[in-house]
Design an enzyme around this catalytic site. Structure first.
Site, PDB file in Angstrom:
ATOM      1  CB  SER A  53      -0.935   0.004   1.215  1.00  0.00           C
ATOM      2  OG  SER A  53      -0.221  -0.280   2.400  1.00  0.00           O
ATOM      3  CE  LYS A  73       0.006  -8.443   3.498  1.00  0.00           C
ATOM      4  NZ  LYS A  73      -0.548  -8.418   2.133  1.00  0.00           N
ATOM      5  CD  GLU A  98      -7.561  -5.815   1.493  1.00  0.00           C
ATOM      6  OE1 GLU A  98      -6.417  -6.311   1.496  1.00  0.00           O
ATOM      7  OE2 GLU A  98      -7.809  -4.691   1.017  1.00  0.00           O
TER       8      GLU A  98
HETATM    9  O1  KIV Z   1      -0.318  -3.449   1.704  1.00  0.00           O
HETATM   10  C1  KIV Z   1      -1.105  -3.413   2.660  1.00  0.00           C
HETATM   11  O2  KIV Z   1      -1.254  -2.396   3.347  1.00  0.00           O
HETATM   12  C2  KIV Z   1      -1.864  -4.622   2.966  1.00  0.00           C
HETATM   13  C3  KIV Z   1      -2.908  -4.516   4.040  1.00  0.00           C
HETATM   14  C4  KIV Z   1      -4.117  -3.876   3.502  1.00  0.00           C
HETATM   15  C5  KIV Z   1      -3.189  -5.822   4.656  1.00  0.00           C
HETATM   16  O3  KIV Z   1      -1.658  -5.614   2.362  1.00  0.00           O
END
Ligand code: KIV
Length: 284
Positions: free
Chosen positions: A47, A122, A191
């Site tokens: 993000s 992740k 999500e």
């Molecule tokens: O990139 C991010 O901020 C995310 C969150 C929304 C879990 O993957």
């Protein structure tokens, strides 16, 4: 838990005992504040693309930017478990359109751990998710899964919409969560999933679920810090709670600075350095 570095084992142990907290960070100052506030996990999220780099898609941020920002975060963090979010070009598709192989994905995951000093990585769900996740876990790197609304492949799942809204789609999410648990993921982000489906998944699997737009019954919650602080004004998803609205406060402070500089009010004597009168006399 305060004072010591949080481990994957700590996160696993928290399930069913107390809720797990996670926030995003992309730089040293915010990571430091979040860590001091006692948040359990800090996600260096892709993000970054939207909230810091002004891009319109998370697929436009790559390994170079993610590693650069992850390094800044890990320099600051003493307590939280740091999660490196693998960008689209690191395990799905390169800008050339070529698929990233599992071997390349493992190499990129290793860069997050060895170069950027993250603790875990992740990955978002995609068509080759299981194969790639398995290889990364086999390489000894702990993986957090991410299912439901997966922004990197939003165009393939009908856009930025709540996922799992009918029985068939919800069943797919349940199966994905079970498969990721079986592979050895240590937790899964859910999500934009209906709260009842998130609750079913949370009850079904033994690893913690971390919700964002997935209701209160997940094992933990994550938010984008810039949303929570009111630092991202382009749009605010329904699941966001702004705990403070910093944007107008920052604008006001900057306007005050601008005004004082123009009027010669800043810098004042207390912000300036002096020189002895006798030294000045020598110059005259
Ligand atoms: O990139 C991010 O901020 C995310 C969150 C929304 C879990 O993957």
């Amino acid at each position: 838990m305060e004072g010591k570095k949080i481990t994957v084992q700590d996160i696993l142990t928290m399930k069913g005992k107390r809720k797990i907290t996670m926030l995003t960070a992309y730089d040293y100052p915010l990571a430091s504040l979040i860590d001091k506030a006692g948040i359990d996990m800090i996600l260096v999220g892709d993000s970054l693309a939207n909230v810091v780099l002004g891009l319109d898609s998370t697929t436009k941020v790559g390994m170079t930017e993610m590693i650069h920002h992850a390094k800044a975060v890990t320099r600051a963090v003493k307590h939280a478990l740091v999660v490196g979010d693998m960008p689209y070009d690191s395990y799905q598709v390169l800008p050339t359109g070529k698929q990233v192989t599992s071997d390349e994905s493992v190499k990129n995951a290793r860069r997050f751990i060895e170069e950027a000093k993250c603790d875990v990585v992740k990955l978002e769900w995609f068509d080759r998710c299981l194969e790639v996740t398995e290889q990364i876990i086999k390489a000894g790197i702990a993986v957090m899964g991410h299912i439901g609304l997966t922004p990197q492949t939003a165009d393939k799942i009908g856009g930025f919409k709540v996922q799992g809204k009918d029985a068939e789609a919800a069943q797919r999410l349940i199966e994905q969560s079970v498969q990721l648990e079986k592979l050895g993921c240590f937790s899964i982000v859910l999500e934009c999933v209906p709260d009842k489906i998130a609750e079913m998944i949370t009850k079904k699997i033994k690893i913690p679920t971390i919700g964002i737009g997935a209701g209160v019954n997940c094992d933990g919650q994550v938010l984008v810090t810039h949303d929570l602080l009111g630092l991202f004004e382009r749009f605010t998803p329904k699941f966001v709670k702004k705990y403070i609205n910093l944007s107008p406060l920052i604008t006001k402070a900057i306007e005050e600075y601008r005004d004082e500089v123009i009027r010669g009010k800043f810098p004042a004597a207390e912000h300036s350095f002096g020189i002895k009168e006798e030294e000045l006399k020598k110059l005259r």
